[in-house]
Write a protein that holds these residues in place. Sequence first.
Motif, PDB file in Angstrom:
ATOM      1  N   ARG A  84       0.808  -1.228   0.000  1.00 56.12           N
ATOM      2  CA  ARG A  84       0.000   0.000   0.000  1.00 56.12           C
ATOM      3  C   ARG A  84       0.838   1.275   0.000  1.00 56.12           C
ATOM      4  O   ARG A  84       0.597   2.189  -0.789  1.00 56.12           O
ATOM      5  CB  ARG A  84      -0.936  -0.003   1.209  1.00 56.12           C
ATOM      6  CG  ARG A  84      -1.751   1.266   1.319  1.00 56.12           C
ATOM      7  CD  ARG A  84      -2.884   1.163   2.290  1.00 56.12           C
ATOM      8  NE  ARG A  84      -3.628   2.402   2.385  1.00 56.12           N
ATOM      9  CZ  ARG A  84      -4.880   2.492   2.793  1.00 56.12           C
ATOM     10  NH1 ARG A  84      -5.537   1.406   3.147  1.00 56.12           N
ATOM     11  NH2 ARG A  84      -5.495   3.659   2.848  1.00 56.12           N
ATOM     12  N   ASP A  85       1.827   1.380   0.869  1.00 57.96           N
ATOM     13  CA  ASP A  85       2.609   2.615   0.956  1.00 57.96           C
ATOM     14  C   ASP A  85       3.354   2.870  -0.350  1.00 57.96           C
ATOM     15  O   ASP A  85       3.354   3.993  -0.877  1.00 57.96           O
ATOM     16  CB  ASP A  85       3.587   2.545   2.124  1.00 57.96           C
ATOM     17  CG  ASP A  85       2.888   2.569   3.474  1.00 57.96           C
ATOM     18  OD1 ASP A  85       1.701   2.968   3.521  1.00 57.96           O
ATOM     19  OD2 ASP A  85       3.518   2.189   4.473  1.00 57.96           O
TER      20      ASP A  85
ATOM     21  N   SER B  34       0.268   8.394  -7.027  1.00 60.24           N
ATOM     22  CA  SER B  34      -0.163   9.715  -6.562  1.00 60.24           C
ATOM     23  C   SER B  34      -0.668  10.588  -7.710  1.00 60.24           C
ATOM     24  O   SER B  34      -1.500  11.480  -7.515  1.00 60.24           O
ATOM     25  CB  SER B  34       0.988  10.417  -5.832  1.00 60.24           C
ATOM     26  OG  SER B  34       2.104  10.584  -6.702  1.00 60.24           O
ATOM     27  N   TYR B  35      -0.201  10.325  -8.927  1.00 57.93           N
ATOM     28  CA  TYR B  35      -0.628  11.121 -10.077  1.00 57.93           C
ATOM     29  C   TYR B  35      -2.114  10.960 -10.399  1.00 57.93           C
ATOM     30  O   TYR B  35      -2.696  11.773 -11.119  1.00 57.93           O
ATOM     31  CB  TYR B  35       0.204  10.760 -11.308  1.00 57.93           C
ATOM     32  CG  TYR B  35       0.050   9.329 -11.785  1.00 57.93           C
ATOM     33  CD1 TYR B  35      -0.966   8.985 -12.682  1.00 57.93           C
ATOM     34  CD2 TYR B  35       0.894   8.319 -11.347  1.00 57.93           C
ATOM     35  CE1 TYR B  35      -1.121   7.681 -13.127  1.00 57.93           C
ATOM     36  CE2 TYR B  35       0.752   7.007 -11.782  1.00 57.93           C
ATOM     37  CZ  TYR B  35      -0.252   6.696 -12.662  1.00 57.93           C
ATOM     38  OH  TYR B  35      -0.410   5.402 -13.097  1.00 57.93           O
TER      39      TYR B  35
ATOM     40  N   ARG C 290      -4.448  11.541  -8.556  1.00 56.21           N
ATOM     41  CA  ARG C 290      -5.150  12.706  -7.992  1.00 56.21           C
ATOM     42  C   ARG C 290      -5.285  13.837  -9.009  1.00 56.21           C
ATOM     43  O   ARG C 290      -6.162  14.693  -8.876  1.00 56.21           O
ATOM     44  CB  ARG C 290      -4.388  13.256  -6.777  1.00 56.21           C
ATOM     45  CG  ARG C 290      -4.229  12.317  -5.617  1.00 56.21           C
ATOM     46  CD  ARG C 290      -3.782  13.095  -4.384  1.00 56.21           C
ATOM     47  NE  ARG C 290      -3.032  12.286  -3.451  1.00 56.21           N
ATOM     48  CZ  ARG C 290      -1.714  12.306  -3.321  1.00 56.21           C
ATOM     49  NH1 ARG C 290      -0.996  13.129  -4.051  1.00 56.21           N
ATOM     50  NH2 ARG C 290      -1.110  11.531  -2.454  1.00 56.21           N
ATOM     51  N   ASP C 291      -4.386  13.870  -9.990  1.00 55.97           N
ATOM     52  CA  ASP C 291      -4.357  14.995 -10.927  1.00 55.97           C
ATOM     53  C   ASP C 291      -5.686  15.183 -11.635  1.00 55.97           C
ATOM     54  O   ASP C 291      -6.042  16.305 -12.023  1.00 55.97           O
ATOM     55  CB  ASP C 291      -3.245  14.804 -11.974  1.00 55.97           C
ATOM     56  CG  ASP C 291      -1.848  14.835 -11.359  1.00 55.97           C
ATOM     57  OD1 ASP C 291      -1.733  15.242 -10.191  1.00 55.97           O
ATOM     58  OD2 ASP C 291      -0.881  14.435 -12.048  1.00 55.97           O
TER      59      ASP C 291
ATOM     60  N   THR D  25       0.717   3.673  -3.164  1.00 56.64           N
ATOM     61  CA  THR D  25       0.062   4.971  -2.979  1.00 56.64           C
ATOM     62  C   THR D  25       0.953   6.083  -3.508  1.00 56.64           C
ATOM     63  O   THR D  25       0.491   7.034  -4.155  1.00 56.64           O
ATOM     64  CB  THR D  25      -0.275   5.204  -1.502  1.00 56.64           C
ATOM     65  OG1 THR D  25      -1.195   4.189  -1.061  1.00 56.64           O
ATOM     66  CG2 THR D  25      -0.912   6.570  -1.290  1.00 56.64           C
ATOM     67  N   GLU D  26       2.250   5.950  -3.262  1.00 56.08           N
ATOM     68  CA  GLU D  26       3.198   6.940  -3.787  1.00 56.08           C
ATOM     69  C   GLU D  26       3.310   6.838  -5.299  1.00 56.08           C
ATOM     70  O   GLU D  26       3.276   7.848  -6.007  1.00 56.08           O
ATOM     71  CB  GLU D  26       4.571   6.728  -3.145  1.00 56.08           C
ATOM     72  CG  GLU D  26       5.618   7.731  -3.600  1.00 56.08           C
ATOM     73  CD  GLU D  26       6.957   7.524  -2.906  1.00 56.08           C
ATOM     74  OE1 GLU D  26       7.941   8.159  -3.341  1.00 56.08           O
ATOM     75  OE2 GLU D  26       7.017   6.742  -1.940  1.00 56.08           O
ATOM     76  N   GLN D  27       3.425   5.617  -5.820  1.00 49.51           N
ATOM     77  CA  GLN D  27       3.544   5.435  -7.266  1.00 49.51           C
ATOM     78  C   GLN D  27       2.316   5.960  -8.009  1.00 49.51           C
ATOM     79  O   GLN D  27       2.425   6.463  -9.127  1.00 49.51           O
ATOM     80  CB  GLN D  27       3.730   3.957  -7.600  1.00 49.51           C
ATOM     81  CG  GLN D  27       5.109   3.404  -7.298  1.00 49.51           C
ATOM     82  CD  GLN D  27       5.230   1.952  -7.738  1.00 49.51           C
ATOM     83  OE1 GLN D  27       4.429   1.448  -8.525  1.00 49.51           O
ATOM     84  NE2 GLN D  27       6.243   1.264  -7.226  1.00 49.51           N
TER      85      GLN D  27
ATOM     86  N   LYS E 270      -9.462   8.206  -7.664  1.00 48.29           N
ATOM     87  CA  LYS E 270      -9.300   7.702  -6.308  1.00 48.29           C
ATOM     88  C   LYS E 270      -8.801   6.260  -6.333  1.00 48.29           C
ATOM     89  O   LYS E 270      -9.046   5.516  -7.281  1.00 48.29           O
ATOM     90  CB  LYS E 270     -10.634   7.771  -5.555  1.00 48.29           C
ATOM     91  CG  LYS E 270     -11.162   9.190  -5.385  1.00 48.29           C
ATOM     92  CD  LYS E 270     -12.489   9.216  -4.636  1.00 48.29           C
ATOM     93  CE  LYS E 270     -12.997  10.648  -4.476  1.00 48.29           C
ATOM     94  NZ  LYS E 270     -14.292  10.690  -3.739  1.00 48.29           N
TER      95      LYS E 270
END
Length: 401
Positions: free
Chosen positions: A374-375, A382-383, A385-386, A378-380, A390
Amino acid sequence: MTAPCRLCGSANLVGVVDLGATPPCELFLTADQLDLPEVTYPLHLRVCTECWLAQIPPLITPEETFTEYAYFSSFSTFWVEHAREFVAARDLGDDAFVVEVASNDGYLLQHVVAQGIRCLGIEPSANVGQAARDKGVPTLTAFLTPETGAAVREEHGPADLVVANNVYAHIPDVIGFTKGLRALVADDGLVSIEVQHLLTLIELNQYDTIYHEHFQYYTVASAQRALASGGLTLVDVELLPTHGGSIRLWARPNGEPSERVTEVLAREKAAGLHELSGYADFGARVARVRRDLLRFLVDASAEGKTVVGYGAPGKGNTLLNHCGIRPDLLAYTVDRNPYKHGRFTPGTRIPILAPERIAEDRPDYVLVLPWNLRDELTEQLSYVRDWGGKLVFPIPSLEIV
């Protein structure tokens, strides 16, 4: 007729959860196979009330799965770093000899090679073993048996450290495999085993880690018995966050259990896992995960929302098949492993594409199938959100981020 317990031979096995019938989780389909029949096997987890080893029947052989394998550990940045930290924390002398069983593509032993320490990987899958050799990691293509262990010891000498990460659940002959570990390790050496902890599997509804490659599921209590069956003593245990909750078992030919072993055994007993009470409501909680995920996907489809997947792990195929999810609800999934691109998930026939497709299509939701990362993911992702997208995590309960 249910097969007897593979550890103690008892016929007293009790059902924990029945997930129906699914294909083997790593047999990804090519386009040419889509019109061919698929073989499915029952996926019914039972627990032995004598030794408390949780297990599924050995309906497929390791040779069917691991001769050519679709999983390459190094595609996970997390796993490579996890392995690097493990090696860095060991006080290995210059003359040490390290053996890793199920060494995959050299994700761990590459760090041993970098230190100039002698090592050997034992990996049954020819394709991933070749990837390790390409990195300069000496690798023997073989399954570990007592005979293989003895032959390696004869040729290379006893190992100071034997590592067996995420493999102790993958072998139906648990006693023979453990004897193989004993044959490899020096009389004063150590064996390190990482395997998912049944305690967190039960507590956090991690039922998608039940699949045909995983023949058994360990508590510390059952692992202690399994190690003893091959001449090894559990001397210490560490609780790890990997796979949603794992145990690192430290064993040697002789020794005494540490205080940490006693503490984890007490936690398991308090959770009811050394008796039937701890397993009683697991099936009902699994059914709730299925209902919640299907409700979300059906509602999203009705609202005209697009849902795609991220990852094509073995656990994801248990989830997809148990829930009956098809491309009408999950358009496709993506994976970093090029081996899987252009293939389809077993049973559910969902296309697997390259990760770049998500940014091209800008879906409303991304269902994360390898929730244990998950961590990292979630970082990978993150785009996403652009465009207001979700992430959706199905385990331990549905969560939209």
